[in-house]
Design a protein around this motif. Structure first.
Motif, mmCIF file in Angstrom:
data_model
loop_
_atom_site.group_PDB
_atom_site.id
_atom_site.type_symbol
_atom_site.label_atom_id
_atom_site.label_comp_id
_atom_site.label_asym_id
_atom_site.label_seq_id
_atom_site.Cartn_x
_atom_site.Cartn_y
_atom_site.Cartn_z
ATOM 1 N N ALA A 105 0.828 -1.208 0.000
ATOM 2 C CA ALA A 105 0.000 0.000 0.000
ATOM 3 C C ALA A 105 0.863 1.258 0.000
ATOM 4 O O ALA A 105 1.960 1.278 0.562
ATOM 5 N N ASP A 106 0.351 2.295 -0.619
ATOM 6 C CA ASP A 106 0.968 3.624 -0.612
ATOM 7 C C ASP A 106 0.239 4.431 0.461
ATOM 8 O O ASP A 106 -0.897 4.863 0.253
ATOM 9 N N VAL A 107 0.867 4.602 1.615
ATOM 10 C CA VAL A 107 0.214 5.210 2.779
ATOM 11 C C VAL A 107 0.677 6.646 2.959
ATOM 12 O O VAL A 107 1.867 6.944 2.848
ATOM 13 N N THR A 108 -0.256 7.538 3.248
ATOM 14 C CA THR A 108 0.084 8.924 3.537
ATOM 15 C C THR A 108 -0.245 9.231 5.002
ATOM 16 O O THR A 108 -0.719 8.375 5.743
ATOM 17 N N GLU A 109 0.021 10.469 5.412
ATOM 18 C CA GLU A 109 -0.196 10.839 6.802
ATOM 19 C C GLU A 109 -1.693 10.965 7.110
ATOM 20 O O GLU A 109 -2.484 11.360 6.252
ATOM 21 N N PRO A 110 -2.092 10.632 8.338
ATOM 22 C CA PRO A 110 -3.498 10.793 8.710
ATOM 23 C C PRO A 110 -3.923 12.256 8.704
ATOM 24 O O PRO A 110 -3.097 13.153 8.888
ATOM 25 N N VAL A 111 -5.221 12.462 8.471
ATOM 26 C CA VAL A 111 -5.799 13.800 8.466
ATOM 27 C C VAL A 111 -7.023 13.790 9.377
ATOM 28 O O VAL A 111 -7.592 12.736 9.665
ATOM 29 N N GLU A 112 -7.407 14.982 9.825
ATOM 30 C CA GLU A 112 -8.642 15.134 10.591
ATOM 31 C C GLU A 112 -9.738 15.647 9.668
ATOM 32 O O GLU A 112 -9.518 16.595 8.908
ATOM 33 N N ARG A 113 -10.892 15.002 9.734
ATOM 34 C CA ARG A 113 -11.990 15.390 8.851
ATOM 35 C C ARG A 113 -13.309 15.236 9.595
ATOM 36 O O ARG A 113 -13.654 14.134 10.040
ATOM 37 N N PHE A 114 -14.021 16.323 9.756
ATOM 38 C CA PHE A 114 -15.310 16.318 10.454
ATOM 39 C C PHE A 114 -15.197 15.622 11.813
ATOM 40 O O PHE A 114 -16.066 14.831 12.204
ATOM 41 N N GLY A 115 -14.105 15.905 12.520
ATOM 42 C CA GLY A 115 -13.940 15.391 13.866
ATOM 43 C C GLY A 115 -13.459 13.956 13.958
ATOM 44 O O GLY A 115 -13.419 13.391 15.064
ATOM 45 N N GLU A 116 -13.063 13.357 12.843
ATOM 46 C CA GLU A 116 -12.587 11.975 12.849
ATOM 47 C C GLU A 116 -11.190 11.898 12.237
ATOM 48 O O GLU A 116 -10.821 12.717 11.387
ATOM 49 N N THR A 117 -10.430 10.906 12.662
ATOM 50 C CA THR A 117 -9.108 10.666 12.089
ATOM 51 C C THR A 117 -9.251 9.755 10.884
ATOM 52 O O THR A 117 -9.881 8.695 10.964
ATOM 53 N N VAL A 118 -8.629 10.167 9.765
ATOM 54 C CA VAL A 118 -8.735 9.439 8.498
ATOM 55 C C VAL A 118 -7.326 9.121 8.008
ATOM 56 O O VAL A 118 -6.469 10.006 7.944
ATOM 57 N N LEU A 119 -7.089 7.853 7.659
ATOM 58 C CA LEU A 119 -5.797 7.422 7.130
ATOM 59 C C LEU A 119 -5.960 7.087 5.646
ATOM 60 O O LEU A 119 -6.521 6.049 5.297
ATOM 61 N N PRO A 128 -7.724 4.577 -4.532
ATOM 62 C CA PRO A 128 -7.725 5.416 -3.328
ATOM 63 C C PRO A 128 -8.674 4.849 -2.261
ATOM 64 O O PRO A 128 -9.872 4.672 -2.502
ATOM 65 N N LEU A 129 -8.125 4.576 -1.101
ATOM 66 C CA LEU A 129 -8.867 4.023 0.022
ATOM 67 C C LEU A 129 -8.586 4.852 1.263
ATOM 68 O O LEU A 129 -7.583 5.568 1.333
ATOM 69 N N GLU A 130 -9.472 4.736 2.257
ATOM 70 C CA GLU A 130 -9.290 5.441 3.521
ATOM 71 C C GLU A 130 -9.769 4.563 4.665
ATOM 72 O O GLU A 130 -10.694 3.759 4.498
ATOM 73 N N LEU A 131 -9.146 4.725 5.802
ATOM 74 C CA LEU A 131 -9.651 4.153 7.042
ATOM 75 C C LEU A 131 -10.115 5.298 7.930
ATOM 76 O O LEU A 131 -9.368 6.265 8.147
ATOM 77 N N VAL A 132 -11.327 5.200 8.421
ATOM 78 C CA VAL A 132 -11.894 6.194 9.328
ATOM 79 C C VAL A 132 -11.989 5.535 10.699
ATOM 80 O O VAL A 132 -12.610 4.484 10.857
ATOM 81 N N PHE A 133 -11.373 6.160 11.701
ATOM 82 C CA PHE A 133 -11.243 5.522 13.011
ATOM 83 C C PHE A 133 -12.334 6.010 13.956
ATOM 84 O O PHE A 133 -12.565 7.206 14.095
ATOM 85 N N GLY A 134 -12.985 5.062 14.592
ATOM 86 C CA GLY A 134 -14.045 5.381 15.535
ATOM 87 C C GLY A 134 -15.320 4.639 15.190
ATOM 88 O O GLY A 134 -15.514 4.154 14.078
ATOM 89 N N GLU A 135 -16.195 4.541 16.150
ATOM 90 C CA GLU A 135 -17.444 3.807 15.979
ATOM 91 C C GLU A 135 -18.404 4.560 15.068
ATOM 92 O O GLU A 135 -18.527 5.787 15.143
ATOM 93 N N ASP A 136 -19.085 3.832 14.206
ATOM 94 C CA ASP A 136 -20.140 4.420 13.391
ATOM 95 C C ASP A 136 -21.279 4.819 14.331
ATOM 96 O O ASP A 136 -21.784 3.988 15.095
ATOM 97 N N PRO A 137 -21.705 6.087 14.308
ATOM 98 C CA PRO A 137 -22.775 6.503 15.221
ATOM 99 C C PRO A 137 -24.094 5.785 14.967
ATOM 100 O O PRO A 137 -24.977 5.791 15.834
ATOM 101 N N HIS A 138 -24.209 5.162 13.802
ATOM 102 C CA HIS A 138 -25.445 4.436 13.472
ATOM 103 C C HIS A 138 -25.199 2.935 13.386
ATOM 104 O O HIS A 138 -25.932 2.216 12.693
ATOM 105 N N ASP A 139 -24.190 2.457 14.075
ATOM 106 C CA ASP A 139 -23.876 1.029 14.085
ATOM 107 C C ASP A 139 -25.092 0.238 14.551
ATOM 108 O O ASP A 139 -25.655 0.508 15.615
ATOM 109 N N ASP A 140 -25.484 -0.753 13.744
ATOM 110 C CA ASP A 140 -26.655 -1.561 14.080
ATOM 111 C C ASP A 140 -26.286 -2.968 14.541
ATOM 112 O O ASP A 140 -27.162 -3.827 14.715
ATOM 113 N N GLY A 141 -24.981 -3.223 14.733
ATOM 114 C CA GLY A 141 -24.547 -4.519 15.210
ATOM 115 C C GLY A 141 -24.543 -5.618 14.169
ATOM 116 O O GLY A 141 -24.285 -6.784 14.501
#
Length: 341
Positions: A105-119, A128-141
Motif C-alpha cells: 500500500a501507498d500510505v500517507t499521513e493521517p488527516v482530521e476530517r469532520f472530527g474523525e481521524t482518516v488514514l 484510493p482508500l481510507e480508514l476512518v477511526f471510531g465507531e459508526d454513530p449508526h452502528d446496528d450490530g
C-alpha cells in the motif's frame, strides 16, 4: 418513514483491478477482509467478479472487483468516485499504519476530517482508500469481522464508513442525493458531507472544477451501490427516480441481490441493490468464497468459463498480533452497465 423516504447507506462498492491474484492477496491478507464470493462478471464471463466483506458479506461491507488482468491504468477524476472509506476501531491507527506500511500500500499521513481521524492509502493498483477511526454513530450490530482472518478482531475493519464523489456538477449530484434521502450535514473547504442515519451512510461530495476528467481503468471505482430492503422497495425507487428525471435500467438479477442502475448528472454511476438473498444463497457460511460459483443460466457453460479464468489461491491465514503482515501472507445507464456486476 417508508423505504422510499431514504436509502439505507452503502450496499457495496465495485472497482476495477488488474491482476486477480494480487487483488486477492491485498484485500484478504493485508486488509483482512474475507473473500465471500468468487463468481464472474455476468456480462463478460472471461473476467472474475470478486467480493470481499465481513464474515458473511453483510450489505454495507462488500468491496468488489473486476480484475481484468492486462488492462489500462485508470485515473481518478471528475465524474467518478474518488475514494472509498472503511471504518476501523478507535485506537487502531498505529496498528494500521504499521500493517499498511509493510504491505504494497501507498500510505500517507493521517488527516482530521469532520472530527474523525482518516488514514488515506492506495492499494497496489492505485485505488484510493481510507480508514476512518471510531465507531459508526449508526452502528446496528450487523457487521461481524472475519473470525479466521489475519487481522485480530480488535483491529478488524467494520465495513464501510462512506465514499467520496468527485462529480462534474456537484449541485446536480446534491439534488439526486436529496432524492435518495441524503441530507447535507457539514462543509469543510471543497468537501460537503451528506448523510442518512444508517450504517455506512456517509457520502462526501467534492467541488473541484480544475480536477482532470476521470479515465476508467485499474485503480478506479466502477460504481457505488446503495441498499434497500427488498425487490418491492427497489421497484418503488425506480419509479421515484424516473419521476425525478433519472434514466434508470430495468431491474437486473445479480444472483445475490437485485439491482437497478443510473448515472447521476455529475457522471457517477449509482446502483440500488436489495439486501437479499445474500451470499449464502448458493454456499454455506463456512464455504463462502472457496470456489467459483455461477448463476443457473451460466452453469451449463462452466467448463469453457473456467478455462478462460486464471487460477486463484484463496489463502488460509492465521491472525497476527502486531502491525506486520503475515509472511504467508458513456452516459447512458444501460450502456454503462453492460460491463456487468
Amino acid at each position: 418513514m417508508t423505504d422510499t423516504d431514504r436509502l439505507h447507506g452503502i450496499h457495496h462498492v465495485t472497482a476495477v483491478a488488474a491482476d486477480p491474484a494480487e487483488n486477492v492477496a491485498f484485500y484478504t491478507d493485508v486488509l483482512g477482509l474475507r473473500m465471500v464470493k468468487q463468481t464472474v462478471n455476468f456480462d463478460d464471463v472471461t473476467t472474475y467478479h470478486l467480493y470481499y466483506g465481513d464474515e458473511t458479506g453483510t450489505p454495507g461491507t462488500a468491496m468488489t472487483f473486476f480484475p481484468f488482468g492486462q488492462t489500462r491504468q485508470g485515473r481518478v477524476g471528475k465524474g467518478m468516485t474518488s475514494a472509498t472509506a472503511f471504518r476501523a476501531p478507535e485506537g487502531s491507527l498505529s496498528y494500521w499504519q504499521g500493517r499498511l506500511s509493510e504491505s504494497d500500500a501507498d500510505v500517507t499521513e493521517p488527516v482530521e476530517r469532520f472530527g474523525e481521524t482518516v488514514l488515506p492509502f492506495r492499494d497496489p493498483d492505485g485505488q484510493p482508500l481510507e480508514l476512518v477511526f471510531g465507531e459508526d454513530p449508526h452502528d446496528d450490530g450487523a457487521v461481524e469481522p472475519w473470525g479466521d482472518g489475519p487481522v485480530p478482531t480488535e483491529h478488524a475493519l467494520r465495513g464501510f464508513a462512506g465514499v467520496t464523489l468527485l462529480p462534474t456538477d456537484p449541485e446536480s449530484t446534491a439534488d439526486v442525493l436529496a432524492t435518495m434521502g441524503y441530507e447535507a450535514t457539514g462543509t469543510a473547504g471543497d468537501r460537503t458531507r451528506y448523510e442518512v442515519p444508517d450504517r455506512a451512510g456517509v457520502v462526501d461530495v467534492l467541488d473541484r472544477p480544475d480536477a482532470p476528467a476521470a479515465r476508467p481503468g485499474a485503480g478506479t471505482v466502477h460504481h457505488v451501490a446503495f441498499r434497500t430492503p427488498d425487490s418491492e422497495s427497489e421497484l418503488a425507487w425506480r419509479e421515484k427516480l424516473l419521476d425525478a428525471g433519472q434514466r434508470v435500467t430495468e431491474q437486473k438479477d445479480r444472483q445475490y441481490f437485485q439491482s437497478i442502475y443510473y448515472r447521476e448528472p455529475g457522471g457517477v454511476l449509482f446502483e440500488i441493490a436489495t439486501n437479499g438473498p445474500g451470499f449464502t444463497a448458493d454456499e454455506s457460511v463456512e464455504d463462502l468464497g472457496s470456489g467459483l460459483k455461477l448463476p443457473p443460466w451460466l452453469e451449463g457453460d462452466r467448463e469453457r468459463i473456467e478455462a478462460n479464468l486464471a487460477p486463484l489461491s484463496v489463502r488460509e491465514t492465521e491472525q497476527v498480533t502486531d502491525g506486520g503482515v503475515d509472511d504467508d501472507g458513456g452516459t447512458d445507464a444501460d450502456d454503462e452497465t453492460a460491463g456487468g456486476r
